[in-house]
Design a protein around this motif. Structure first.
Motif, mmCIF file in Angstrom:
data_model
loop_
_atom_site.group_PDB
_atom_site.id
_atom_site.type_symbol
_atom_site.label_atom_id
_atom_site.label_comp_id
_atom_site.label_asym_id
_atom_site.label_seq_id
_atom_site.Cartn_x
_atom_site.Cartn_y
_atom_site.Cartn_z
ATOM 1 N N ARG A 160 51.845 42.435 29.207
ATOM 2 C CA ARG A 160 52.336 42.119 30.552
ATOM 3 C C ARG A 160 52.665 40.628 30.662
ATOM 4 O O ARG A 160 53.659 40.247 31.269
ATOM 5 C CB ARG A 160 51.270 42.502 31.590
ATOM 6 N N ASN A 163 42.419 42.410 34.312
ATOM 7 C CA ASN A 163 43.131 42.530 35.597
ATOM 8 C C ASN A 163 44.349 43.429 35.557
ATOM 9 O O ASN A 163 45.391 43.116 36.136
ATOM 10 C CB ASN A 163 43.525 41.142 36.122
ATOM 11 N N PHE A 208 50.006 35.298 32.374
ATOM 12 C CA PHE A 208 48.563 35.167 32.634
ATOM 13 C C PHE A 208 47.761 36.163 31.796
ATOM 14 O O PHE A 208 48.100 37.345 31.736
ATOM 15 C CB PHE A 208 48.260 35.462 34.106
ATOM 16 N N ARG A 224 56.234 30.958 38.856
ATOM 17 C CA ARG A 224 55.243 31.630 38.004
ATOM 18 C C ARG A 224 55.841 32.853 37.329
ATOM 19 O O ARG A 224 55.623 33.096 36.138
ATOM 20 C CB ARG A 224 54.026 32.081 38.836
ATOM 21 N N SER A 225 56.599 33.639 38.124
ATOM 22 C CA SER A 225 57.131 34.883 37.555
ATOM 23 C C SER A 225 58.090 34.602 36.396
ATOM 24 O O SER A 225 58.245 35.424 35.508
ATOM 25 C CB SER A 225 57.831 35.704 38.642
ATOM 26 N N ILE A 240 48.786 28.316 40.366
ATOM 27 C CA ILE A 240 48.166 29.149 41.392
ATOM 28 C C ILE A 240 47.197 28.310 42.222
ATOM 29 O O ILE A 240 46.467 28.829 43.058
ATOM 30 C CB ILE A 240 47.456 30.410 40.831
ATOM 31 N N ASP A 241 47.186 27.026 41.988
ATOM 32 C CA ASP A 241 46.337 26.125 42.760
ATOM 33 C C ASP A 241 47.063 24.781 42.835
ATOM 34 O O ASP A 241 48.011 24.552 42.085
ATOM 35 C CB ASP A 241 44.967 25.979 42.069
ATOM 36 N N LEU A 253 38.908 39.480 32.535
ATOM 37 C CA LEU A 253 38.653 40.897 32.858
ATOM 38 C C LEU A 253 39.946 41.711 32.872
ATOM 39 O O LEU A 253 40.057 42.717 33.563
ATOM 40 C CB LEU A 253 37.932 40.999 34.203
ATOM 41 N N ARG A 271 40.886 41.275 43.920
ATOM 42 C CA ARG A 271 41.237 40.656 42.635
ATOM 43 C C ARG A 271 42.594 41.170 42.144
ATOM 44 O O ARG A 271 43.400 40.430 41.589
ATOM 45 C CB ARG A 271 40.146 40.936 41.594
ATOM 46 N N PHE A 310 43.704 37.264 31.578
ATOM 47 C CA PHE A 310 42.434 37.057 32.275
ATOM 48 C C PHE A 310 41.267 37.584 31.446
ATOM 49 O O PHE A 310 41.429 38.466 30.605
ATOM 50 C CB PHE A 310 42.435 37.790 33.617
ATOM 51 N N VAL A 370 46.304 46.833 36.740
ATOM 52 C CA VAL A 370 46.263 47.635 37.961
ATOM 53 C C VAL A 370 45.835 49.051 37.579
ATOM 54 O O VAL A 370 46.530 49.717 36.814
ATOM 55 C CB VAL A 370 47.640 47.650 38.656
ATOM 56 N N PRO A 371 44.675 49.492 38.068
ATOM 57 C CA PRO A 371 44.111 50.756 37.580
ATOM 58 C C PRO A 371 44.973 51.991 37.834
ATOM 59 O O PRO A 371 44.905 52.943 37.054
ATOM 60 C CB PRO A 371 42.771 50.883 38.319
ATOM 61 N N PRO A 399 55.778 42.681 36.097
ATOM 62 C CA PRO A 399 56.450 41.378 36.275
ATOM 63 C C PRO A 399 57.968 41.472 36.121
ATOM 64 O O PRO A 399 58.699 40.634 36.656
ATOM 65 C CB PRO A 399 55.839 40.506 35.177
ATOM 66 N N ASN A 448 44.215 26.760 36.351
ATOM 67 C CA ASN A 448 44.893 27.268 37.556
ATOM 68 C C ASN A 448 45.941 26.284 38.071
ATOM 69 O O ASN A 448 46.990 26.691 38.574
ATOM 70 C CB ASN A 448 43.869 27.558 38.654
ATOM 71 N N LEU A 479 51.159 36.974 39.242
ATOM 72 C CA LEU A 479 52.328 37.426 38.486
ATOM 73 C C LEU A 479 53.626 36.991 39.150
ATOM 74 O O LEU A 479 54.679 37.009 38.517
ATOM 75 C CB LEU A 479 52.335 38.950 38.357
ATOM 76 N N THR A 529 38.556 26.201 34.392
ATOM 77 C CA THR A 529 39.369 27.178 35.125
ATOM 78 C C THR A 529 40.229 26.479 36.172
ATOM 79 O O THR A 529 41.409 26.800 36.347
ATOM 80 C CB THR A 529 38.451 28.227 35.779
ATOM 81 N N THR A 530 39.621 25.505 36.831
ATOM 82 C CA THR A 530 40.357 24.754 37.852
ATOM 83 C C THR A 530 41.604 24.117 37.246
ATOM 84 O O THR A 530 42.710 24.217 37.795
ATOM 85 C CB THR A 530 39.442 23.679 38.456
#
Ligand SMILES: Nc1ncnc2c1ncn2[C@@H]1O[C@H](COP(=O)(O)OP(=O)(O)OP(=O)(O)O)[C@@H](O)[C@H]1O
Ligand SMILES: [Mg+2]
Lengths: 392, 248
Positions: free
Chosen positions: B158, B97, B91, B85-86, B58-59, B95, A285, B93, B99-100, B111, B53, A293, B49-50
């Motif tokens: 972000r 998303n 975006f 996109r950049s 992204i689709d 959850l 994910r 989300f 980066v941990p 970005p 996207n 991004l 969602t479709t």
């Protein structure tokens, strides 16, 4: 435009501590084993490569591969001495030494026995080998049963300390000195006077003659002189060429090093690959998010290959450290192996050169690259929409 | 009527599994004005969602055209789309998303690494974005050290770091308690009114939809209802949103 920062990959390595540690250790082990075998080969090569001077000519019986197979009659020696091209020492005497080589099976200190070369030399024997130095005691007195022993040999064989006696059957030799030959061939030998040795072993002739020529042209002249005299049936080789031929002892060891290294490396590659596949699937994910991004497939690919290379690099560094410790602690000092050309023991040290360490690191990077390629490709071709639907 | 930013023309999206064809979007057409705040509602599986996207690039649609500004998103190559996109889409989300292994600041800077900005400019822009979401005091915190609401605010920072015209949000409050969700909605409203962002937000929550200025209701891949708010504040309002959500 920049890619995904490397700190992203490095931190991820430290997040999954256990798998990273295990993979690093696997690669480290491969690199360490590879380096130790290569250090052995390197040590051997050094013995032979350092031995032998361009100006020295070794005279052997025609078609002899080694001094042991060769034989020269006593009567031939003056004819050789009379040939042109030989350099004179400062005392005006020609730099020539007629030598006798015998291989004896002597008892080792740690039990067992092994073959050692005992070499009888003439007065100029040592002058012909500039790397040689007496480190203890004095040189032998000609005509007696005194010997000087290489330090490497003295450490490994019984009775070879200063003042002791080396025994072989009924023979006794008194050790009066130790020498060091700077990693060259005499480091595996015991030396005495050739005339005395002829008597001891009741030989009618010598094994070889070593002569120093003044320069390249003189050398060629001398070699031609040896070949030209039909009475002699001898041939002269440059001492360097002679020892180069013996380096073949190191070749199979280096081959073994590469073979073992490559087989183990393939294993370690799969280890790294497994780790990276797991890393990619647990970050699906996250990868999709990076793609959303705007990071390109290529930058994802590069990022994960770099992560794998960084992982392997850690392994390479640990492996080098491991090999260094092994060579310094466990394999320190000298070791013997059989020279397959003469069947006598060759004394040498493991040589872990900076180039070898660099090779070890490069080796690990190559493992990282190949281990990371397929997982990184999987990451790069992550389907964004499907991956974003994944929870967790 | 203002000029449209997004033009969706006769878009069909199908998935083929074995021999079965699943039509998720069935000849859908829709325009979104520049600077609008649109809520996409509809039952689960209706294709929200479709659609989002597809708009965000992204689709790709099975057929039909999608234009954002002057760019025909549905016709771009994979690489061109990533670059597009950049530069054009932020975006958000459900959850977050984040980066941990990266700090709040580093996540927001991510970005910006795709732009030509210098390190100093990136720093300034990332810090500005984090100031907008009121997290200037959390630059060096990792996502695990933040609450869900704070994580979503970092994600919004972000999304706006490169100052894209379009923000897409898929259930941005779906994983938050009502208080944190409210904060996020206030923030989105501000990005719309103060910064002029065009926002397309998928949501199940009538309270979230109530904040939007236009409500599009999807059902089984077709437009079922399209409501535009009237009045002073221009918001849909809770009552209307609830009614639409209930399918009345
Ligand atoms: N990759 C895929 N392959 C096959 N079917 C898919 C795929 N992605 C989505 N679908 C199907 O498309 C339909 C629409 O999905 P979508 O996620 O757009 O719905 P949604 O309106 O966002 O639902 P929700 O409210 O549950 O998020 C669903 O029936 C889903 O199962
Ligand atoms: Mg959805």
């Amino acid at each position: 435009m920049l890619g995904i920062p490397l700190k992203y990959n490095v931190r991820n390595l430290f997040v999954r501590k256990v798998t990273t540690t295990l993979t690093v250790l696997g690669i480290a082990l491969v690199v360490a084993v590879f380096l130790c075998v290569m250090a052995l080969g390197e040590g051997l090569t050094n013995v032979f490569a350092a031995s032998g001077s361009e100006k020295n000519v070794l005279v052997l019986r025609q078609n002899s591969q080694s001094e042991l197979q060769s034989g020269l009659g006593r009567d031939q020696i003056p004819l050789i001495r009379a040939l042109p091209g030989i350099e004179k020492d400062s005392d005006g005497k020609p730099l020539v030494s007629a030598e006798l080589v015998v291989v004896l099976n002597l008892d080792k200190r740690d039990g067992g026995s092994s073959n050692v070369t005992i070499r009888g030399v003439e007065e100029k024997g040592m002058a012909l080998r500039p790397q040689m130095k007496l480190t203890e005691g004095r040189t032998f007195v000609p005509g007696t049963s005194e010997v000087i022993v290489a330090e490497g040999v003295a450490k490994r064989f019984k009775g070879a300390e200063l003042g002791q006696e080396i025994r072989f059957g009924a023979y006794r030799w008194k050790v009066v000195g130790h020498f060091d030959a700077g990693g060259t061939a005499p480091d595996s030998e015991i030396w005495t006077d050739s005339e005395g040795m002829l008597n001891t072993f009741q030989r009618g002739g010598f094994s070889s003659v070593l002569a120093r020529t003044t320069d390249r042209a003189a050398r060629d002249l001398f070699v031609a002189g040896v070949a030209g005299d039909a009475r002699l049936a001898l041939e002269g080789k440059s001492e360097r060429a002679y020892y180069d031929a013996q380096t073949s002892t190191a070749a199979p060891i280096k081959f073994l090093g590469f073979f073992v290294g490559i087989v183990m490396a393939i294993g370690a590659c799969f280890g790294a690959m497994n780790t990276m596949y797991a890393a990619v699937s647990s970050r699906t994910r996250e990868i999709a998010t990076l793609r959303a991004l705007g990071f390109s497939r290529l930058s994802i690919l590069v990022s994960f290959v770099l992560e794998s290379i960084a992982l392997a690099f850690l392994g390479g560094v640990v492996g080098c450290a491991l090999a260094f410790l092994l060579v310094k602690v466990a394999l320190s000092g000298v070791t013997g192996t059989t020279n397959f050309a003469t069947f006598a023991e060759v004394v040498f040290a493991f040589r872990l050169t900076p180039q070898l360490l660099l090779t070890g690191i490069l080796f690990s990077l190559v493992m990282g690259f190949f281990g990371g390629l397929f997982p990184a490709a999987r990451a790069a071709f992550t389907k964004i929409t499907a991956a974003l639907r994944q929870v967790g | 009527m203002a000029e449209p930013l997004i033009r969706i023309e006769n878009v069909v999206k199908q998935y083929t599994r074995d021999t079965q064809v699943l039509t998720v979007l069935d000849g859908l057409s829709l325009e979104v004005e520049k600077g609008d705040f649109v809520a996409l509602m509809g039952p689960s599986g209706s294709g929200k969602t479709t659609l989002l996207n597809l708009i965000a690039g992204i689709d790709r649609p099975t057929s039909g055209r999608i234009l954002v500004g002057a760019d025909e998103v549905s016709a771009m190559s994979e690489g061109a789309l990533a670059r597009w996109r950049s530069e054009n889409v932020g975006f958000i989300f459900q959850l977050y998303n984040l980066v941990p292994v990266l700090t709040a600041f580093e996540n927001v800077e991510l970005p910006l690494l795709l732009t030509r900005l210098s390190k100093a400019e990136r720093k300034k822009q990332a810090e500005t974005a984090l100031a907008v979401v009121a997290l200037s005091d959390r630059l060096d915190h990792y996502p695990r050290q933040l609450s869900g609401g704070q994580e979503q605010r970092v994600a919004i920072a972000r999304a706006i770091a490169t100052d894209p015209a379009l923000l897409v949000a898929d259930e941005p409050t779906g994983d938050l308690d009502s208080k944190s969700g409210e904060e996020i909605l206030v923030l989105l409203e501000r990005l719309h009114s103060e910064f002029g962002k065009t926002i397309v937000m998928v949501t199940h929550d009538p309270k979230a939809a109530a904040r939007a200025h236009r409500l599009v209701h999807l059902d089984k891949g077709v437009l079922k209802e399209d409501v535009r708010a009237k009045g002073e504040k221009g918001e849909i309002g809770v009552a209307a949103a609830a009614a639409i959500a209930a399918g009345r």
